[in-house]
Design a protein around this motif. Structure first.
Motif, PDB file in Angstrom:
ATOM      1  N   VAL B 188       0.863  -1.172   0.000  1.00 55.62           N
ATOM      2  CA  VAL B 188       0.000   0.000   0.000  1.00 55.62           C
ATOM      3  C   VAL B 188       0.906   1.231   0.000  1.00 55.62           C
ATOM      4  O   VAL B 188       1.805   1.342   0.837  1.00 55.62           O
ATOM      5  CB  VAL B 188      -0.909   0.006   1.253  1.00 55.62           C
ATOM      6  N   GLY B 189       0.693   2.132  -0.956  1.00 53.20           N
ATOM      7  CA  GLY B 189       1.513   3.346  -1.040  1.00 53.20           C
ATOM      8  C   GLY B 189       0.622   4.571  -1.117  1.00 53.20           C
ATOM      9  O   GLY B 189      -0.288   4.614  -1.942  1.00 53.20           O
ATOM     10  N   LEU B 190       0.901   5.549  -0.270  1.00 51.07           N
ATOM     11  CA  LEU B 190       0.057   6.755  -0.210  1.00 51.07           C
ATOM     12  C   LEU B 190       0.831   7.997  -0.619  1.00 51.07           C
ATOM     13  O   LEU B 190       1.898   8.286  -0.074  1.00 51.07           O
ATOM     14  CB  LEU B 190      -0.464   6.952   1.223  1.00 51.07           C
ATOM     15  N   LYS B 191       0.285   8.733  -1.583  1.00 47.96           N
ATOM     16  CA  LYS B 191       0.744  10.097  -1.855  1.00 47.96           C
ATOM     17  C   LYS B 191      -0.293  11.028  -1.271  1.00 47.96           C
ATOM     18  O   LYS B 191      -1.404  11.134  -1.781  1.00 47.96           O
ATOM     19  CB  LYS B 191       0.881  10.392  -3.338  1.00 47.96           C
ATOM     20  N   PRO B 192       0.032  11.720  -0.178  1.00 50.44           N
ATOM     21  CA  PRO B 192      -0.952  12.610   0.437  1.00 50.44           C
ATOM     22  C   PRO B 192      -1.254  13.831  -0.436  1.00 50.44           C
ATOM     23  O   PRO B 192      -0.566  14.089  -1.421  1.00 50.44           O
ATOM     24  CB  PRO B 192      -0.267  13.035   1.745  1.00 50.44           C
ATOM     25  N   THR B 193      -2.280  14.573  -0.047  1.00 51.71           N
ATOM     26  CA  THR B 193      -2.607  15.856  -0.667  1.00 51.71           C
ATOM     27  C   THR B 193      -1.366  16.749  -0.669  1.00 51.71           C
ATOM     28  O   THR B 193      -0.620  16.781   0.316  1.00 51.71           O
ATOM     29  CB  THR B 193      -3.686  16.580   0.163  1.00 51.71           C
ATOM     30  N   TYR B 194      -1.150  17.477  -1.768  1.00 51.83           N
ATOM     31  CA  TYR B 194      -0.035  18.432  -1.807  1.00 51.83           C
ATOM     32  C   TYR B 194      -0.165  19.402  -0.630  1.00 51.83           C
ATOM     33  O   TYR B 194      -1.201  20.052  -0.466  1.00 51.83           O
ATOM     34  CB  TYR B 194      -0.070  19.202  -3.132  1.00 51.83           C
ATOM     35  N   GLY B 195       0.871  19.460   0.203  1.00 52.18           N
ATOM     36  CA  GLY B 195       0.829  20.353   1.357  1.00 52.18           C
ATOM     37  C   GLY B 195       0.381  19.698   2.647  1.00 52.18           C
ATOM     38  O   GLY B 195       0.432  20.318   3.707  1.00 52.18           O
ATOM     39  N   ALA B 196      -0.050  18.430   2.600  1.00 49.02           N
ATOM     40  CA  ALA B 196      -0.544  17.776   3.824  1.00 49.02           C
ATOM     41  C   ALA B 196       0.596  17.382   4.752  1.00 49.02           C
ATOM     42  O   ALA B 196       0.463  17.410   5.975  1.00 49.02           O
ATOM     43  CB  ALA B 196      -1.378  16.546   3.467  1.00 49.02           C
ATOM     44  N   VAL B 197       1.734  16.981   4.154  1.00 51.00           N
ATOM     45  CA  VAL B 197       2.901  16.562   4.936  1.00 51.00           C
ATOM     46  C   VAL B 197       4.041  17.541   4.630  1.00 51.00           C
ATOM     47  O   VAL B 197       4.299  17.840   3.462  1.00 51.00           O
ATOM     48  CB  VAL B 197       3.323  15.119   4.575  1.00 51.00           C
ATOM     49  N   SER B 198       4.711  18.019   5.647  1.00 51.91           N
ATOM     50  CA  SER B 198       5.796  18.986   5.460  1.00 51.91           C
ATOM     51  C   SER B 198       6.924  18.390   4.630  1.00 51.91           C
ATOM     52  O   SER B 198       7.322  17.249   4.834  1.00 51.91           O
ATOM     53  CB  SER B 198       6.347  19.405   6.821  1.00 51.91           C
ATOM     54  N   GLY B 206      10.655  18.236  -7.741  1.00 52.62           N
ATOM     55  CA  GLY B 206       9.685  19.129  -8.369  1.00 52.62           C
ATOM     56  C   GLY B 206       8.844  19.761  -7.270  1.00 52.62           C
ATOM     57  O   GLY B 206       7.943  19.131  -6.719  1.00 52.62           O
ATOM     58  N   SER B 207       9.134  21.015  -6.949  1.00 48.98           N
ATOM     59  CA  SER B 207       8.558  21.599  -5.742  1.00 48.98           C
ATOM     60  C   SER B 207       7.044  21.773  -5.784  1.00 48.98           C
ATOM     61  O   SER B 207       6.408  21.876  -4.746  1.00 48.98           O
ATOM     62  CB  SER B 207       9.212  22.948  -5.445  1.00 48.98           C
ATOM     63  N   SER B 208       6.445  21.815  -6.977  1.00 50.11           N
ATOM     64  CA  SER B 208       4.992  21.934  -7.035  1.00 50.11           C
ATOM     65  C   SER B 208       4.334  20.547  -7.049  1.00 50.11           C
ATOM     66  O   SER B 208       3.116  20.440  -7.183  1.00 50.11           O
ATOM     67  CB  SER B 208       4.562  22.729  -8.268  1.00 50.11           C
ATOM     68  N   LEU B 209       5.146  19.498  -6.922  1.00 49.04           N
ATOM     69  CA  LEU B 209       4.647  18.122  -7.071  1.00 49.04           C
ATOM     70  C   LEU B 209       4.992  17.205  -5.893  1.00 49.04           C
ATOM     71  O   LEU B 209       4.227  16.292  -5.572  1.00 49.04           O
ATOM     72  CB  LEU B 209       5.247  17.504  -8.343  1.00 49.04           C
ATOM     73  N   ASP B 210       6.157  17.415  -5.265  1.00 46.99           N
ATOM     74  CA  ASP B 210       6.692  16.490  -4.267  1.00 46.99           C
ATOM     75  C   ASP B 210       5.791  16.338  -3.044  1.00 46.99           C
ATOM     76  O   ASP B 210       5.266  17.329  -2.524  1.00 46.99           O
ATOM     77  CB  ASP B 210       8.050  16.992  -3.729  1.00 46.99           C
ATOM     78  N   GLN B 211       5.658  15.118  -2.551  1.00 49.35           N
ATOM     79  CA  GLN B 211       5.066  14.849  -1.239  1.00 49.35           C
ATOM     80  C   GLN B 211       5.776  13.646  -0.621  1.00 49.35           C
ATOM     81  O   GLN B 211       6.188  12.738  -1.331  1.00 49.35           O
ATOM     82  CB  GLN B 211       3.566  14.529  -1.353  1.00 49.35           C
ATOM     83  N   ILE B 212       5.883  13.651   0.706  1.00 53.29           N
ATOM     84  CA  ILE B 212       6.384  12.488   1.441  1.00 53.29           C
ATOM     85  C   ILE B 212       5.180  11.629   1.804  1.00 53.29           C
ATOM     86  O   ILE B 212       4.105  12.155   2.094  1.00 53.29           O
ATOM     87  CB  ILE B 212       7.100  12.946   2.740  1.00 53.29           C
ATOM     88  N   LYS B 230       1.394  14.042   9.036  1.00 53.30           N
ATOM     89  CA  LYS B 230       0.671  15.204   8.508  1.00 53.30           C
ATOM     90  C   LYS B 230       0.707  16.392   9.482  1.00 53.30           C
ATOM     91  O   LYS B 230       1.101  16.240  10.630  1.00 53.30           O
ATOM     92  CB  LYS B 230      -0.783  14.811   8.222  1.00 53.30           C
ATOM     93  N   GLY B 231       0.274  17.526   8.985  1.00 54.92           N
ATOM     94  CA  GLY B 231       0.146  18.692   9.853  1.00 54.92           C
ATOM     95  C   GLY B 231       0.898  19.895   9.346  1.00 54.92           C
ATOM     96  O   GLY B 231       1.924  19.772   8.668  1.00 54.92           O
ATOM     97  N   ASN B 232       0.372  21.056   9.659  1.00 53.59           N
ATOM     98  CA  ASN B 232       0.974  22.312   9.220  1.00 53.59           C
ATOM     99  C   ASN B 232       2.375  22.482   9.799  1.00 53.59           C
ATOM    100  O   ASN B 232       2.638  22.102  10.938  1.00 53.59           O
ATOM    101  CB  ASN B 232       0.097  23.490   9.639  1.00 53.59           C
ATOM    102  N   GLY B 237       6.637  26.555   3.387  1.00 52.72           N
ATOM    103  CA  GLY B 237       5.682  27.581   2.951  1.00 52.72           C
ATOM    104  C   GLY B 237       4.495  27.029   2.192  1.00 52.72           C
ATOM    105  O   GLY B 237       3.471  27.705   2.057  1.00 52.72           O
ATOM    106  N   THR B 238       4.593  25.799   1.675  1.00 55.52           N
ATOM    107  CA  THR B 238       3.480  25.214   0.927  1.00 55.52           C
ATOM    108  C   THR B 238       2.622  24.308   1.802  1.00 55.52           C
ATOM    109  O   THR B 238       1.697  23.662   1.310  1.00 55.52           O
ATOM    110  CB  THR B 238       3.996  24.390  -0.268  1.00 55.52           C
ATOM    111  N   SER B 239       2.946  24.274   3.088  1.00 53.85           N
ATOM    112  CA  SER B 239       2.200  23.435   4.028  1.00 53.85           C
ATOM    113  C   SER B 239       0.781  23.962   4.201  1.00 53.85           C
ATOM    114  O   SER B 239       0.565  25.162   4.342  1.00 53.85           O
ATOM    115  CB  SER B 239       2.960  23.462   5.356  1.00 53.85           C
ATOM    116  N   LEU B 240      -0.187  23.071   4.184  1.00 52.68           N
ATOM    117  CA  LEU B 240      -1.583  23.478   4.331  1.00 52.68           C
ATOM    118  C   LEU B 240      -1.900  23.795   5.784  1.00 52.68           C
ATOM    119  O   LEU B 240      -1.331  23.200   6.690  1.00 52.68           O
ATOM    120  CB  LEU B 240      -2.512  22.334   3.870  1.00 52.68           C
TER     121      LEU B 240
END
Lengths: 100, 470
Positions: B188-198, B206-212, B230-232, B237-240
């Motif tokens: 199982v592999g999860l790509k969270p919402t952009y900005g969900a994980v710091s 790719g800074s507009s694409l990367d997520q951990i 997750k979490g702000n 700066g792109t953290s939700l």
């Protein structure tokens, strides 16, 4: 570029990207880069007439304020530098007399 | 203990019930690594001594009742996420001797919970690739069939978990680098919402694409790790912003962009996909075709936007502040020689491609146009989600391929066809096992991808768990 293939000058691009390339690599990239560009050309068919410049993505920069206390990260960051002189990173000469 | 059956959730219960200690658990994984990793090569470095120390500290926490979801849980870290003082190389020669100057935010969060770091895992250099063949430190084998790649770029993380050499692992996903290896190794592999994980402390591609995100054996474990990560974060700066997620009532409708799936997809993978849709119908979901006319452009948009951003991000590796530095007489030659010696062929290719699409004269036709088409793709998702809870596709067009079989760059890029739309639109997506196909006598896993609206990871977990129990 809609009708004609773009001019891809690998040596000029490599110079812009600050990466030295060998003759063999230039020859390889001269076929690979145009083939990738041909592949991505499909976006020319998309109808973007309804898209405004105001996209949902915008650049975010850290606010340039509230600096940390001067010097507290100096040592840990300098430790990573290849060459240092005192509390500075040492670099090679930037401007040379015989410019080319 | 049987590591093949163990999950984070089960280990938590066992540790809390004192069935075994965190040190026992860590030692079991270190033994498994000693036994198997010579062949698989999932790890670039195993941190035996520090892992045992961390496990002992976790045991002390458990004894005191100071217990968190990850206390004493042995995990693997992708080689592009920083842990202070430890080598982080992004599987590149340019960072061979780089020691992280600080902890990433996700590292801090895991340390605070008493997690155990087993080691750093192999990957495609700077996360550029779909097979882990682009590592400067050798290939990683797929534990399901060692003649085949584990996928990439988080191939080492996937192989470690799939061969029970870690209970779970972190990866990063710019265009599918968590989901595709999860699909190819049966995880199982999860790509969270952009900005969900710091991303603070993640080496940027790719800074507009990367997520951990996490690679795990179950959907429940994926949720456990996501809730920790997750979490702000004011340092990204792109953290939700943190907002209480509102569980909107589900429509029980799932969308399938059928016209997008047909071309080039392996018929057996499509058959597994259709079977999975049937399972969802049995769970009470209506399956509906959704028209997403612009998503077929996703891969082309991605291979313009990503190299543009990567060439910009990788300009920091210049032999001056950290990493490899080649000797030369003037600074321009230091840059050129360092980057030639330190970067591998795929990284150099993408940097040069990025320089082209951003260059004067071509930026309008390529980069700016790609940005506009990206906006259309995002619009396709927003429109689809007005009538469906989630959109589903196979994760990859085919099962794991053999080493060296995709030497043409474009052939490799097509591996990302179903995974890049989520990164371009910023929506969360999960890959979970959807059955197997047989190739040359090997039984190979395939992946089912679920995509949900922004910040609605809860929908992914809910549908995912329903499928696991189907």
């Amino acid at each position: 570029m809609n009708s004609e293939a773009p001019v891809v000058d690998i040596r000029a691009l490599a110079a812009l990207a600050r990466v030295d390339v060998s003759d063999a690599e230039v020859a390889k990239l001269e076929t690979e880069i145009p083939s990738i560009l041909k592949f991505v050309e499909t976006i020319q068919k998309a109808d973007i007439s309804g898209v405004t410049n105001d996209t949902s993505l915008r650049n975010v920069m850290r606010a340039d304020e509230d600096p940390h206390e001067s010097g507290i990260y100096t040592e840990v960051l300098l430790k990573a530098a290849p060459t240092r002189e005192g509390n500075r990173i040492a670099v090679k000469q930037v401007i040379t007399r015989k410019n080319n | 203990m049987d590591l093949s059956k163990l999950t984070i959730a089960a280990a938590r219960q066992d540790l809390d019930a004192k069935k075994y200690s965190a040190l026992d658990l860590t030692n079991a994984y270190l033994d498994a690594i000693a036994q198997k990793d010579g062949e698989i090569h999932a790890y670039l470095e195993v941190w035996k001594d520090s892992a045992r120390e961390e496990a002992k500290r976790a045991d002390a926490m458990i004894a005191k009742g100071d217990i968190y979801p990850l206390t004493g849980i042995p995990l693997a870290m992708k080689d592009n996420i920083l842990i202070e003082g430890r080598t982080a190389s992004s599987a590149s020669k340019i960072l061979e001797n780089y020691h992280a100057s600080y902890d990433s935010t996700v590292t801090e969060k895991m340390k605070a919970q008493g997690a155990v770091f087993l080691g750093r895992t192999n990957m495609d250099e700077f996360a550029m690739g779909s097979s882990t063949e682009n590592s400067a430190y050798g290939t990683t084998k797929n534990p399901r069939d060692t003649k085949r790649v584990p996928g990439g770029s988080s191939g080492g993380s996937a192989a470690a978990v799939a061969s029970d050499m870690a209970l779970a692992a972190l990866g990063s996903d710019t265009g599918g680098s968590i989901r595709q290896p999860a699909s190819l190794t049966g995880l199982v592999g999860l790509k969270p919402t952009y900005g969900a994980v710091s991303r603070f402390g993640l080496m940027a591609m790719g800074s507009s694409l990367d997520q951990i995100g996490p690679l795990t054996k179950t959907v429940a474990d994926s949720k456990i790790l996501f809730d920790v990560l997750k979490g702000n974060d004011p340092r990204d700066g792109t953290s939700l912003p943190d907002v209480a997620s509102i569980a909107a009532p589900q429509k029980k409708v799932i969308g399938v962009p059928r016209s997008f799936l047909k071309e080039g997809t392996d018929p057996d993978v499509l058959a597994r996909f259709e079977e999975t849709l049937k399972k969802l119908e049995k769970k009470g979901y209506e399956i509906r075709d959704v028209d997403m006319p612009n998503i077929p452009y996703s891969l082309a948009v991605y291979y313009i936007v990503m190299p543009a951003e990567a060439s910009t991000n990788l300009s920091r590796f210049d032999g001056i502040r950290y990493g490899l530095s080649a000797a030369a007489d003037d600074i321009k030659s230091v840059y050129g020689k360092t980057r030639a010696a330190g970067f591998g062929p795929e990284v150099r290719r993408r940097i040069i491609l990025g320089s082209f699409v951003l260059s004067a004269g071509y930026a309008d036709a390529y980069y700016r146009r790609a940005r506009a088409v990206r906006e259309l793709i995002r619009g396709d998702f927003l429109r689809a989600f007005q009538s469906v809870d989630a959109v589903v596709t196979p994760t990859c067009p085919a099962p794991a391929f053999t080493f060296g079989s995709k030497s043409d760059p474009v052939a490799m890029y097509i591996e990302d066809i179903f995974s890049v739309p989520a990164n371009l639109a910023g929506v969360p997506a999960i890959s979970l096992p959807m059955g197997t196909v047989v190739r040359d006598g090997s039984t190979l896993p395939t992946g089912f991808q679920i995509l949900a609206p922004h910040t609605r990871e809860d929908i992914l977990f809910k549908i995912g768990q329903e499928l696991e129990s189907a």
